[in-house]
Design a protein around this motif. Structure first.
Motif, PDB file in Angstrom:
ATOM      1  N   ARG A   1      -3.853   2.688  -2.465  1.00 25.11           N
ATOM      2  CA  ARG A   1      -4.347   2.540  -1.093  1.00 25.11           C
ATOM      3  C   ARG A   1      -5.160   1.260  -1.007  1.00 25.11           C
ATOM      4  NH1 ARG A   1      -5.112   7.997  -1.805  1.00 25.11           N
ATOM      5  NH2 ARG A   1      -7.322   7.797  -2.362  1.00 25.11           N
ATOM      6  N   GLN A   2      -5.128   0.631   0.150  1.00 25.47           N
ATOM      7  CA  GLN A   2      -5.962  -0.562   0.350  1.00 25.47           C
ATOM      8  C   GLN A   2      -7.214  -0.241   1.161  1.00 25.47           C
ATOM      9  OE1 GLN A   2      -4.165  -4.329   1.407  1.00 25.47           O
ATOM     10  NE2 GLN A   2      -2.196  -3.731   0.530  1.00 25.47           N
ATOM     11  N   CYS A   3      -7.425   1.031   1.458  1.00 22.44           N
ATOM     12  CA  CYS A   3      -8.612   1.427   2.224  1.00 22.44           C
ATOM     13  C   CYS A   3      -9.663   2.069   1.341  1.00 22.44           C
ATOM     14  CB  CYS A   3      -8.218   2.362   3.367  1.00 22.44           C
ATOM     15  SG  CYS A   3      -7.337   3.848   2.829  1.00 22.44           S
ATOM     16  N   ASP A   4      -9.461   2.053   0.016  1.00 20.01           N
ATOM     17  CA  ASP A   4     -10.426   2.618  -0.927  1.00 20.01           C
ATOM     18  C   ASP A   4     -10.867   1.549  -1.917  1.00 20.01           C
ATOM     19  OD1 ASP A   4     -10.600   5.164   0.058  1.00 20.01           O
ATOM     20  OD2 ASP A   4      -9.034   5.984  -1.245  1.00 20.01           O
TER      21      ASP A   4
ATOM     22  N   CYS B   1       0.854  -1.185   0.000  1.00 17.23           N
ATOM     23  CA  CYS B   1       0.000   0.000   0.000  1.00 17.23           C
ATOM     24  C   CYS B   1       0.892   1.238   0.000  1.00 17.23           C
ATOM     25  CB  CYS B   1      -0.899  -0.020   1.243  1.00 17.23           C
ATOM     26  SG  CYS B   1      -1.925   1.440   1.446  1.00 17.23           S
TER      27      CYS B   1
ATOM     28  N   VAL C   1      -6.866  -2.313   8.063  1.00 18.48           N
ATOM     29  CA  VAL C   1      -8.009  -2.106   7.163  1.00 18.48           C
ATOM     30  C   VAL C   1      -7.799  -2.867   5.858  1.00 18.48           C
ATOM     31  CG1 VAL C   1      -9.321  -0.392   5.848  1.00 18.48           C
ATOM     32  CG2 VAL C   1      -8.545   0.154   8.157  1.00 18.48           C
ATOM     33  N   GLY C   2      -6.570  -2.906   5.370  1.00 19.43           N
ATOM     34  CA  GLY C   2      -6.271  -3.502   4.074  1.00 19.43           C
ATOM     35  C   GLY C   2      -6.736  -4.938   3.919  1.00 19.43           C
TER      36      GLY C   2
ATOM     37  N   THR D   1      -0.658  -3.604  13.057  1.00 23.31           N
ATOM     38  CA  THR D   1      -0.965  -2.179  13.189  1.00 23.31           C
ATOM     39  C   THR D   1      -0.841  -1.791  14.654  1.00 23.31           C
ATOM     40  OG1 THR D   1      -2.501  -2.364  11.330  1.00 23.31           O
ATOM     41  CG2 THR D   1      -2.670  -0.400  12.704  1.00 23.31           C
TER      42      THR D   1
ATOM     43  N   CYS E   1      -2.214  -1.455   6.653  1.00 22.29           N
ATOM     44  CA  CYS E   1      -2.704  -1.477   8.028  1.00 22.29           C
ATOM     45  C   CYS E   1      -3.843  -2.486   8.125  1.00 22.29           C
ATOM     46  CB  CYS E   1      -3.184  -0.086   8.449  1.00 22.29           C
ATOM     47  SG  CYS E   1      -4.754   0.408   7.682  1.00 22.29           S
TER      48      CYS E   1
ATOM     49  N   GLN F   1      -8.864  -6.570   5.519  1.00 20.03           N
ATOM     50  CA  GLN F   1     -10.318  -6.680   5.654  1.00 20.03           C
ATOM     51  C   GLN F   1     -11.032  -6.224   4.384  1.00 20.03           C
ATOM     52  OE1 GLN F   1     -12.079  -5.756   9.618  1.00 20.03           O
ATOM     53  NE2 GLN F   1     -10.075  -4.838  10.007  1.00 20.03           N
ATOM     54  N   PHE F   2     -10.579  -5.117   3.806  1.00 23.91           N
ATOM     55  CA  PHE F   2     -11.207  -4.631   2.573  1.00 23.91           C
ATOM     56  C   PHE F   2     -11.008  -5.615   1.426  1.00 23.91           C
ATOM     57  CE2 PHE F   2     -12.557   0.021   2.163  1.00 23.91           C
ATOM     58  CZ  PHE F   2     -13.183  -0.004   3.404  1.00 23.91           C
TER      59      PHE F   2
END
Length: 222
Positions: free
Chosen positions: A69-72, A27, A96-97, A116, A94, A99-100
């Motif tokens: 990004r891995q959060c989008d 990321c 979030v990555g 994280t 982090c 999981q997304f």
């Protein structure tokens, strides 16, 4: 900035044991800045995995990819043609990555490659310090711009405990007592009398204690 630490190689190898085709997914966001999950780190981890697997007589098939990004969702979508073709995706974003990626590609086995740790800032090159616990109700303006929740070891809101000495926290001489810093800052600004206010028990419902949080900006929705 979200700060994390790389998981030990042996732990990652155990996670992907029996999974021949692996993708290391980086990321370009926060984890690039703190040097644990960017394109360079993707290359380092992928190479280490190939070498370790080859030594064990296993197929060294490890691909590399780094998303903006891995959060989008828009960037996660770039994996649409390949994600479910892997036996393991190691996300070094982090928390979030992974999981997304897992939510978007339900058949893809996704594993975290980093731990994280906190939200913080850079003190020097290669040194970061926690500054925020994302409690959802920022009050730093009452404390000279310093956060007693994140930076006091006991998250005290009404002055220092009895264990601090010489401007240092009782947990260790390398840790500044944030209440010492707060008092000094408020005195310099001529606002020391404001510290006489007694704060009630904090309402933690705006923090993680109130359950997973969600924010919707109607002005930004399409």
């Amino acid at each position: 900035m979200i700060v994390g630490d790389a998981k030990p190689l042996e732990e990652i190898l155990r996670m992907i044991e029996g999974r021949p085709k692996v993708l290391v997914l980086g990321c370009r966001g926060c984890v690039t800045v703190c040097n644990v999950g960017g394109e360079k780190e993707v290359g380092v981890l992928a190479t280490a995995l190939r070498i370790a697997r080859k030594k064990r007589g296993l197929a060294p098939t490890v691909d590399e990819r780094t998303l903006e990004r891995q959060c989008d969702p828009e960037y996660i979508e770039e994996l649409a043609d390949v994600a479910e073709g892997y036996d393991a995706i190691i996300s070094i974003a982090c928390g979030v990555g992974p999981q997304f990626v897992s939510e978007r590609y339900p058949k893809a086995p996704v594993f975290p490659g980093i731990n994280t740790t906190f939200i913080g800032g850079a003190l020097a090159h290669g040194m970061w310090s926690e500054r925020c616990q994302s409690c959802g109700d920022c009050l730093v303006h009452h404390f000279g711009g310093l956060c007693p929740i994140a930076r006091c070891s006991k998250s005290l809101m009404n002055g220092p405990c009895g264990g601090s000495a010489g401007g240092k926290c009782e947990i260790g001489p390398e840790v500044d007592c944030v209440w010492h810093l707060i008092v000094e800052k408020m005195e310099r600004m001529g606002r020391a009398e404001e510290l006489e206010r007694v704060w009630p028990v904090k309402n933690w419902i705006t923090a993680r204690d109130g359950g997973p949080r969600r924010r919707i900006r109607e002005d930004l929705k399409l």
